[in-house]
Motif scaffolding. Structure first.
Motif, PDB file in Angstrom:
ATOM      1  N   VAL A 163      -7.598   4.541 -16.893  1.00 39.61           N
ATOM      2  CA  VAL A 163      -6.201   4.506 -16.461  1.00 39.61           C
ATOM      3  C   VAL A 163      -6.143   3.877 -15.070  1.00 39.61           C
ATOM      4  CG1 VAL A 163      -4.157   5.902 -15.925  1.00 39.61           C
ATOM      5  CG2 VAL A 163      -5.752   6.654 -17.709  1.00 39.61           C
ATOM      6  N   GLY A 164      -5.253   2.913 -14.912  1.00 37.81           N
ATOM      7  CA  GLY A 164      -5.069   2.297 -13.592  1.00 37.81           C
ATOM      8  C   GLY A 164      -3.707   2.646 -13.032  1.00 37.81           C
ATOM      9  N   PHE A 165      -3.514   2.346 -11.769  1.00 39.47           N
ATOM     10  CA  PHE A 165      -2.204   2.462 -11.139  1.00 39.47           C
ATOM     11  C   PHE A 165      -1.808   1.074 -10.650  1.00 39.47           C
ATOM     12  CE2 PHE A 165      -0.451   6.740 -10.376  1.00 39.47           C
ATOM     13  CZ  PHE A 165      -1.412   7.492 -11.040  1.00 39.47           C
ATOM     14  N   ALA A 166      -0.534   0.794 -10.612  1.00 36.85           N
ATOM     15  CA  ALA A 166      -0.053  -0.462 -10.023  1.00 36.85           C
ATOM     16  C   ALA A 166       1.053  -0.120  -9.044  1.00 36.85           C
ATOM     17  CB  ALA A 166       0.458  -1.386 -11.117  1.00 36.85           C
ATOM     18  N   LEU A 167       0.844  -0.501  -7.813  1.00 37.62           N
ATOM     19  CA  LEU A 167       1.892  -0.307  -6.807  1.00 37.62           C
ATOM     20  C   LEU A 167       2.517  -1.669  -6.564  1.00 37.62           C
ATOM     21  CD1 LEU A 167       3.280   1.578  -4.800  1.00 37.62           C
ATOM     22  CD2 LEU A 167       1.595   0.889  -3.117  1.00 37.62           C
ATOM     23  N   ALA A 184      -6.634   5.839  -9.008  1.00 37.00           N
ATOM     24  CA  ALA A 184      -5.375   6.013  -8.269  1.00 37.00           C
ATOM     25  C   ALA A 184      -5.504   5.594  -6.816  1.00 37.00           C
ATOM     26  CB  ALA A 184      -4.937   7.477  -8.351  1.00 37.00           C
ATOM     27  N   ALA A 185      -6.700   5.170  -6.406  1.00 32.71           N
ATOM     28  CA  ALA A 185      -6.897   4.805  -4.992  1.00 32.71           C
ATOM     29  C   ALA A 185      -6.162   3.517  -4.660  1.00 32.71           C
ATOM     30  CB  ALA A 185      -8.388   4.648  -4.717  1.00 32.71           C
ATOM     31  N   ALA A 186      -5.783   3.419  -3.400  1.00 28.74           N
ATOM     32  CA  ALA A 186      -5.245   2.154  -2.889  1.00 28.74           C
ATOM     33  C   ALA A 186      -6.396   1.499  -2.122  1.00 28.74           C
ATOM     34  CB  ALA A 186      -4.055   2.427  -1.983  1.00 28.74           C
ATOM     35  N   VAL A 187      -7.154   0.703  -2.867  1.00 28.78           N
ATOM     36  CA  VAL A 187      -8.367   0.101  -2.287  1.00 28.78           C
ATOM     37  C   VAL A 187      -7.955  -1.111  -1.461  1.00 28.78           C
ATOM     38  CG1 VAL A 187     -10.653  -0.838  -2.837  1.00 28.78           C
ATOM     39  CG2 VAL A 187      -9.560   0.800  -4.410  1.00 28.78           C
ATOM     40  N   SER A 188      -8.478  -1.201  -0.254  1.00 29.21           N
ATOM     41  CA  SER A 188      -8.167  -2.380   0.576  1.00 29.21           C
ATOM     42  C   SER A 188      -8.670  -3.629  -0.147  1.00 29.21           C
ATOM     43  CB  SER A 188      -8.865  -2.278   1.926  1.00 29.21           C
ATOM     44  OG  SER A 188      -8.519  -1.079   2.563  1.00 29.21           O
ATOM     45  N   ASP A 189      -7.820  -4.629  -0.243  1.00 26.75           N
ATOM     46  CA  ASP A 189      -8.218  -5.830  -0.979  1.00 26.75           C
ATOM     47  C   ASP A 189      -9.160  -6.719  -0.180  1.00 26.75           C
ATOM     48  OD1 ASP A 189      -6.884  -5.438  -3.445  1.00 26.75           O
ATOM     49  OD2 ASP A 189      -4.977  -5.774  -2.418  1.00 26.75           O
ATOM     50  N   HIS A 222      -8.840  -4.226 -17.923  1.00 26.97           N
ATOM     51  CA  HIS A 222      -9.271  -3.487 -19.131  1.00 26.97           C
ATOM     52  C   HIS A 222      -8.839  -2.026 -19.106  1.00 26.97           C
ATOM     53  CE1 HIS A 222     -11.774  -6.995 -19.845  1.00 26.97           C
ATOM     54  NE2 HIS A 222     -12.213  -6.852 -18.603  1.00 26.97           N
ATOM     55  N   PHE A 223      -7.612  -1.762 -18.575  1.00 25.37           N
ATOM     56  CA  PHE A 223      -7.097  -0.395 -18.615  1.00 25.37           C
ATOM     57  C   PHE A 223      -6.559  -0.101 -20.017  1.00 25.37           C
ATOM     58  CE2 PHE A 223      -5.975  -1.140 -13.925  1.00 25.37           C
ATOM     59  CZ  PHE A 223      -7.081  -0.445 -13.464  1.00 25.37           C
ATOM     60  N   ASP A 224      -6.615   1.160 -20.434  1.00 24.08           N
ATOM     61  CA  ASP A 224      -5.935   1.571 -21.674  1.00 24.08           C
ATOM     62  C   ASP A 224      -4.479   1.887 -21.361  1.00 24.08           C
ATOM     63  OD1 ASP A 224      -8.222   1.954 -23.730  1.00 24.08           O
ATOM     64  OD2 ASP A 224      -8.959   2.806 -21.856  1.00 24.08           O
TER      65      ASP A 224
HETATM   66  O1  PMT Z   1      -2.074   8.244  -2.173  1.00 22.18           O
HETATM   67  P1  PMT Z   1      -0.561   8.472  -2.205  1.00 22.18           P
HETATM   68  O2  PMT Z   1       0.050   8.462  -0.833  1.00 22.18           O
HETATM   69  O3  PMT Z   1      -0.206   9.694  -2.989  1.00 22.18           O
HETATM   70  O4  PMT Z   1       0.081   7.230  -2.959  1.00 22.18           O
HETATM   71  C1  PMT Z   1      -0.188   7.026  -4.301  1.00 22.18           C
HETATM   72  C2  PMT Z   1      -0.427   5.535  -4.600  1.00 22.18           C
HETATM   73  C3  PMT Z   1       0.838   4.775  -4.341  1.00 22.18           C
HETATM   74  C4  PMT Z   1      -1.554   4.969  -3.728  1.00 22.18           C
HETATM   75  C5  PMT Z   1      -0.849   5.464  -6.098  1.00 22.18           C
HETATM   76  O5  PMT Z   1       0.194   6.007  -6.885  1.00 22.18           O
HETATM   77  C6  PMT Z   1      -1.124   4.020  -6.522  1.00 22.18           C
HETATM   78  O6  PMT Z   1      -0.235   3.289  -6.940  1.00 22.18           O
HETATM   79  N1  PMT Z   1      -2.415   3.564  -6.424  1.00 22.18           N
HETATM   80  C7  PMT Z   1      -2.831   2.202  -6.680  1.00 22.18           C
HETATM   81  C8  PMT Z   1      -2.366   1.323  -5.548  1.00 22.18           C
HETATM   82  C9  PMT Z   1      -2.885  -0.062  -5.678  1.00 22.18           C
HETATM   83  O7  PMT Z   1      -3.736  -0.433  -4.882  1.00 22.18           O
HETATM   84  O8  PMT Z   1      -2.459  -0.712  -6.686  1.00 22.18           O
HETATM   85  P2  PMT Z   1      -3.002  -2.229  -7.034  1.00 22.18           P
HETATM   86  O9  PMT Z   1      -1.929  -2.776  -7.839  1.00 22.18           O
HETATM   87  O10 PMT Z   1      -3.402  -2.965  -5.816  1.00 22.18           O
HETATM   88  O11 PMT Z   1      -4.324  -2.020  -7.879  1.00 22.18           O
HETATM   89  C10 PMT Z   1      -4.316  -1.894  -9.287  1.00 22.18           C
HETATM   90  C11 PMT Z   1      -5.412  -0.976  -9.740  1.00 22.18           C
HETATM   91  O12 PMT Z   1      -6.701  -1.467  -9.385  1.00 22.18           O
HETATM   92  C12 PMT Z   1      -5.339   0.418  -9.132  1.00 22.18           C
HETATM   93  O13 PMT Z   1      -5.714   1.316 -10.145  1.00 22.18           O
HETATM   94  C13 PMT Z   1      -6.365   0.365  -8.010  1.00 22.18           C
HETATM   95  O14 PMT Z   1      -6.939   1.666  -7.750  1.00 22.18           O
HETATM   96  C14 PMT Z   1      -7.408  -0.562  -8.571  1.00 22.18           C
HETATM   97  N2  PMT Z   1      -8.110  -1.363  -7.545  1.00 22.18           N
HETATM   98  C15 PMT Z   1      -7.441  -2.276  -6.784  1.00 22.18           C
HETATM   99  C16 PMT Z   1      -8.140  -3.042  -5.894  1.00 22.18           C
HETATM  100  C17 PMT Z   1      -9.537  -2.871  -5.764  1.00 22.18           C
HETATM  101  N3  PMT Z   1     -10.245  -3.598  -4.911  1.00 22.18           N
HETATM  102  N4  PMT Z   1     -10.169  -1.958  -6.504  1.00 22.18           N
HETATM  103  C18 PMT Z   1      -9.477  -1.185  -7.390  1.00 22.18           C
HETATM  104  O15 PMT Z   1     -10.061  -0.330  -8.066  1.00 22.18           O
END
Ligand code: PMT
Length: 405
Positions: free
Chosen positions: A328-332, A281-286, A349-351
């Protein structure tokens, strides 16, 4: 190396309704109340008028940090027994006397305690205390039998010296033993007892120089809520998180604070091999700055260019070595939400991927609410706007159905 949970935490966040009847054992109820609160439970006390001769309501309201109810009609709060009965996860009556056992067995509602008992939808546990002849009397045996068949968990009485001076069965269990029984009761309900979960939450920060950094608006609320729900269902939870300003309440969560995406990857790779479930669920800096300046970059009024290097993808890297784990992944997203989320579902490879879109009011970063859609390869479930805690509960419930099949 993953440590196993050594202390019991099943009472954390649980709502306990403590009923106290008029027995000398009522003095021990104050300590019982204290132990429950200390273990993280929220406690409300209802006591009979007779019990107030043995232990003061002020003591109980101070220890429970809540008002105590005795009479049904006090302060015009006559309907509180319904609200209290619905509120509780468990009602514990300790001590319960022969008189109240008889009333409960026959459905009497002449005080707050008995009326709440009849209104309660939660399970009920009772710790009897009475003299040995009262305990052995056929009338009491009959009433205890009725309560048992009504589903009340009657705790054993202890044997020993009684207030009357007689020796035999009839003493209330010691408060520590009652707490043990309550903890075991909740532990039996743990649906994720055998799961070891890795959860990522919050932002990462990528330094530019000793003063500045690149980051995002993630507060960690979503990831922390997930970690708390998993822990409350008995999972061993490892939370790898960037800088947070919110509290992590559940005492059994193993917290692993990190700063950068590189550090998050390193920590996750250490934990991942031993886990059964991972939620990213992290928002990892790209990106991170290619060369971090050792000194503060001086402001010289000229444009500054930063060279950025793509960060490792934590979820995708772990996804390549899933080995049967549920991911499980998240997509913002801000546009083409479903298409983009589906691509991430496959590529990483998320389920299951949880889509939240910044186009939706109340969804995404730094709020207490979120609006999400669960997306699997062949299924999509759209949820309404909810609190992040409710979203976490729905998500964990959904995952449970998948992994407990
Ligand atoms: O922390 P909050 O303020 O409560 O907000 C919640 C949230 C919006 C951060 C959360 O619900 C959310 O959507 N998290 C994922 C945000 C994101 O970076 O999405 P993404 O589409 O860029 O990444 C897709 C997936 O890959 C995510 O599961 C992310 O954790 C993961 N990822 C992305 C980039 C990276 N370098 N490593 C990762 O693991």
């Amino acid at each position: 190396m993953i440590n196993s949970n050594s202390t019991r935490t099943a009472l954390y966040g649980k709502k306990i309704l403590l009923g106290i009847c008029g027995s000398i054992a009522a003095y021990k109820s104050a300590y019982l109340c204290r132990l429950l609160v200390k273990a993280g439970a929220e406690v409300r006390v209802t006591m009979t008028r007779d019990s107030a001769n043995f232990i003061g309501p002020v003591t109980l309201s101070t220890l429970s940090k809540n008002p105590v109810h005795i009479d049904l009609s006090e302060d015009n709060q006559w309907s509180d027994h319904v609200e209290w009965g619905l509120w509780a996860d468990l009602m514990v009556i300790a001590p319960v006397t022969a008189h109240t056992v008889a009333k409960l067995a026959n459905g009497y509602t002449d005080n707050m305690l008995t009326a709440t008992y009849l209104s309660a939808r939660c399970p009920v546990m009772a710790a009897p205390a009475m003299d040995l002849d009262m305990w052995n009397h056929p009338g009491t045996r009959r009433n205890i039998g009725t309560l048992k068949s009504d589903g009340v968990q009657i705790l054993d009485v202890a044997e020993g010296e009684l207030a009357s001076g007689l020796h035999g069965p009839g003493r209330m269990l010691e408060p520590e033993d009652i707490v043990n029984k309550i903890e075991s009761f909740f532990e039996k309900k743990w649906s994720l007892k055998k799961q070891i979960a890795l959860v990522t939450a919050g932002p990462t920060v990528e330094p530019i120089d000793p003063v500045r950094y690149i980051s995002n608006h993630s507060s960690g609320k979503m990831g922390v809520a997930i970690a708390e729900v998993l822990a409350s269902r008995g999972a061993e939870v490892h939370l790898v998180h960037g800088p947070l300003t919110i509290d992590i309440g559940h005492p059994s969560i193993h917290c692993h604070p990190v700063q950068t995406a590189g550090e998050m990857l390193e920590k996750c790779l250490e934990i991942h091999p031993n886990c059964t479930l991972a939620i990213f669920a992290a928002a990892v800096s790209d990106y991170s700055v290619s060369i971090v300046s050792k000194e503060k970059i001086k402001k010289e009024g000229k444009p500054v260019q930063l060279n950025l290097t793509a960060n490792p993808d934590v979820a995708a890297t772990c996804g390549k070595r899933k080995n049967g784990k549920y991911h499980v992944g998240f997509a913002l997203e801000t546009q083409n939400e479903i298409k983009n989320a589906r691509k991430k579902l496959t590529d990483k490879h998320f389920d299951l991927i949880v889509l939240n879109s910044l186009q939706d009011e109340g969804a995404g970063f730094n709020k207490d609410t979120n609006k999400v859609t669960f997306i699997e390869q062949n299924k999509m479930v759209e949820l309404e706007l909810k609190t992040k805690v409710e979203v976490a509960e729905d998500l964990v419930q959904y995952i449970e159905q998948k992994i407990n099949r």
